[in-house]
Design an enzyme around this catalytic site. Structure first.
Site, PDB file in Angstrom:
ATOM      1  N   GLY A  79      47.028  77.381  32.965  1.00 22.29           N
ATOM      2  CA  GLY A  79      48.334  77.537  32.338  1.00 22.29           C
ATOM      3  C   GLY A  79      49.341  78.243  33.222  1.00 22.29           C
ATOM      4  N   LYS A  80      48.936  79.374  33.781  1.00 20.54           N
ATOM      5  CA  LYS A  80      49.863  80.120  34.645  1.00 20.54           C
ATOM      6  C   LYS A  80      50.068  79.384  35.974  1.00 20.54           C
ATOM      7  CE  LYS A  80      48.302  84.515  32.712  1.00 20.54           C
ATOM      8  NZ  LYS A  80      47.102  83.940  32.061  1.00 20.54           N
ATOM      9  N   ASP A 129      38.916  79.624  41.071  1.00 23.06           N
ATOM     10  CA  ASP A 129      38.156  80.121  39.924  1.00 23.06           C
ATOM     11  C   ASP A 129      36.680  80.154  40.305  1.00 23.06           C
ATOM     12  OD1 ASP A 129      38.900  80.607  36.828  1.00 23.06           O
ATOM     13  OD2 ASP A 129      36.828  79.923  36.999  1.00 23.06           O
ATOM     14  N   ALA A 156      41.677  79.235  36.145  1.00 24.48           N
ATOM     15  CA  ALA A 156      41.366  78.343  35.019  1.00 24.48           C
ATOM     16  C   ALA A 156      41.723  79.008  33.686  1.00 24.48           C
ATOM     17  CB  ALA A 156      39.888  77.970  35.048  1.00 24.48           C
ATOM     18  N   PRO A 157      42.183  78.194  32.720  1.00 19.34           N
ATOM     19  CA  PRO A 157      42.290  76.731  32.718  1.00 19.34           C
ATOM     20  C   PRO A 157      43.564  76.174  33.354  1.00 19.34           C
ATOM     21  CG  PRO A 157      42.890  77.560  30.579  1.00 19.34           C
ATOM     22  CD  PRO A 157      42.472  78.762  31.378  1.00 19.34           C
ATOM     23  N   ASP A 178      45.299  87.437  37.709  1.00 12.35           N
ATOM     24  CA  ASP A 178      45.066  87.589  36.268  1.00 12.35           C
ATOM     25  C   ASP A 178      43.571  87.810  36.105  1.00 12.35           C
ATOM     26  OD1 ASP A 178      46.157  87.357  33.476  1.00 12.35           O
ATOM     27  OD2 ASP A 178      44.630  85.789  33.385  1.00 12.35           O
ATOM     28  N   CYS A 182      45.082  90.464  29.560  1.00 14.83           N
ATOM     29  CA  CYS A 182      45.442  90.229  28.158  1.00 14.83           C
ATOM     30  C   CYS A 182      44.825  91.318  27.280  1.00 14.83           C
ATOM     31  CB  CYS A 182      45.018  88.841  27.697  1.00 14.83           C
ATOM     32  SG  CYS A 182      43.255  88.492  27.857  1.00 14.83           S
TER      33      CYS A 182
END
Length: 420
Positions: A257-258, A276, A254-255, A321, A373
């Site tokens: 994008g990837k 998630d 989530a959300p 991620d 990130c």
């Protein structure tokens, strides 16, 4: 009372009280209050957040008891007023003072004289920044000392200051082109015809940088021709190299994008299982996939630190991620600077567990991409070194540490191959 300034005040006060996120809080209050100039509201909010330590340093020198003794409502008005005086050339200092006083009359009646005196006091007093190097950097760039210590240790003093400056720079708006429906050149031409300034991304062939207003109200967005995504995030999906027909697992999706970036690469052929830990976030993944025309995504809940044996050796490609300190995206979420995170032990343990569990989902010959990130080595290269020392069946293929100094989010991406 000016609606744009009042909305900025509402956002900053809510963040002070609830420790809420700037982007979500801004969007909520702009939708509710409908300020006359939403761009001005955003400038005020992000300007105050980016410079909070600096603003409070000046206020501490103007208020005998210090800014911490001032009530939250008054403190928010003072920061807003002082930010306009110092940084906004479009706002005359007298106008910044008058608007702040008018706001105080409505919000904290009886304190308008105090607000007026403090702001006018700044214009009369020459306040110098601290001389000691770390204190100087902390105040000038509004970063807490612990981040400065961390970056000086990992990157050196000169690069630390460069990172501080870059992390306060506003990010450009990036969009990912949906290759299922169009191509980068065609979409760029359409946006230019509609008055947007467009340039190509440097790291991902699917990214366009766009300047202009009303992008999300375009029919092209509703039709799923593009998504908002930073270039670093898109690059993580690019490096995974998913192909049509692959079975892909995305943990912590989530959300979405990837997840959707991967689905577009796969030309809607194959299967993506997105997981998630938070069930309420799963509709975000499904909504994105629906808008973009991606039909191969399923979204389910799973605690990726615990994992699922049913997924063992089922995936051709896997994206992990993981949760991180977020120190690479401060330019996008300046409130991250003010979180009192100094002991990262629990976070590192969680990252290691997710990587350990996720790696078991790959088939022999499969590809694993680990990404964060942040720009802190122990969460990035340090995690991978520890993992590879333990798992000789994995081979490092490519490793990239992107920094905000490159006009991109600070992102770590590592691609590994499971040899068997």
């Amino acid at each position: 009372m000016d609606s744009s300034r009042k909305t900025a005040f509402d956002v900053l006060l809510d963040m002070e009280k609830e420790k809420s996120y700037s982007n979500l809080t801004l969007n909520r209050f702009i939708a509710e209050n409908k300020p006359e100039n939403s761009a001005f509201t955003r400038e005020l909010v992000y300007g105050v957040l980016e410079n909070k330590i600096l603003l409070d340093y000046y206020l501490d020198n103007l208020i005998p008891s210090g800014i911490k003794k001032v009530k939250k409502k008054e403190a928010c008005i003072l920061r807003l007023g002082l930010y306009q005086i110092i940084f906004m050339e479009s706002v005359p200092p007298y106008a910044a003072v008058n608007e702040s006083v008018n706001m105080a009359k409505k919000i904290c009646r009886g304190r308008e004289g105090f607000i007026n005196g403090v702001l006018r006091g700044y214009m009369k007093k020459n306040i110098r920044l601290p001389e000691e190097r770390k204190d100087f950097l902390s105040v000038k760039y509004s970063f807490p000392p612990w981040i400065i210590d961390l970056w000086r240790e990992e990157y050196g003093d000169s690069m630390c200051e460069t990172l501080l400056e870059a992390s306060n720079r506003r990010p450009q708006l990036s969009i990912r082109v949906n290759l299922l429906k169009t191509d980068r050149a065609s979409l760029a031409d359409v946006l230019k015809e509609k008055g947007f300034e467009v340039s190509e991304g440097k790291f991902s062939e699917r990214i366009l940088h766009v300047r202009g207003t009303g992008l999300l109200s375009l029919s092209e967005y509703e039709m799923g021709l593009f998504s908002i995504q930073d270039e670093a995030s898109a690059l993580a999906a690019d490096m995974l190299g998913a192909a049509p027909g692959d079975r892909v697992i995305d943990v912590g999706a989530a959300p979405g994008g990837k997840t959707c970036a991967i689905g577009e690469m796969m030309a809607n052929e194959g299967r993506i299982e997105a997981f998630d830990i938070y069930e309420h976030k799963l509709p975000l993944i499904r909504q994105q996939a629906d808008r973009l025309g991606i039909e191969i995504v399923t979204a389910e809940t799973m605690d990726s630190a615990e994992g699922s044996e049913s997924l063992y050796e089922t995936a051709d490609k896997l994206l992990a991620d993981v949760p991180c300190s977020g120190l690479g995206v401060i330019r996008r979420k300046p409130e991250i600077k003010y979180k009192e995170i100094q002991d990262f032990t629990d976070l590192e343990i969680l990252q290691g567990r997710i990587l350990e569990k996720s790696s078991q989902y790959l088939k022999i010959g499969g590809t694993l991409v680990y990404s964060t990130c942040t720009i802190r080595d122990r969460e990035n290269g340090g995690q991978i070194r520890r993992f590879l020392e333990k798992h000789r069946e994995f081979e490092l293929i490519e490793e990239r540490q992107l920094l905000p100094t490159e006009d991109i989010d600070g992102f770590y991406i590592c691609k590994m191959l499971k040899k068997g």
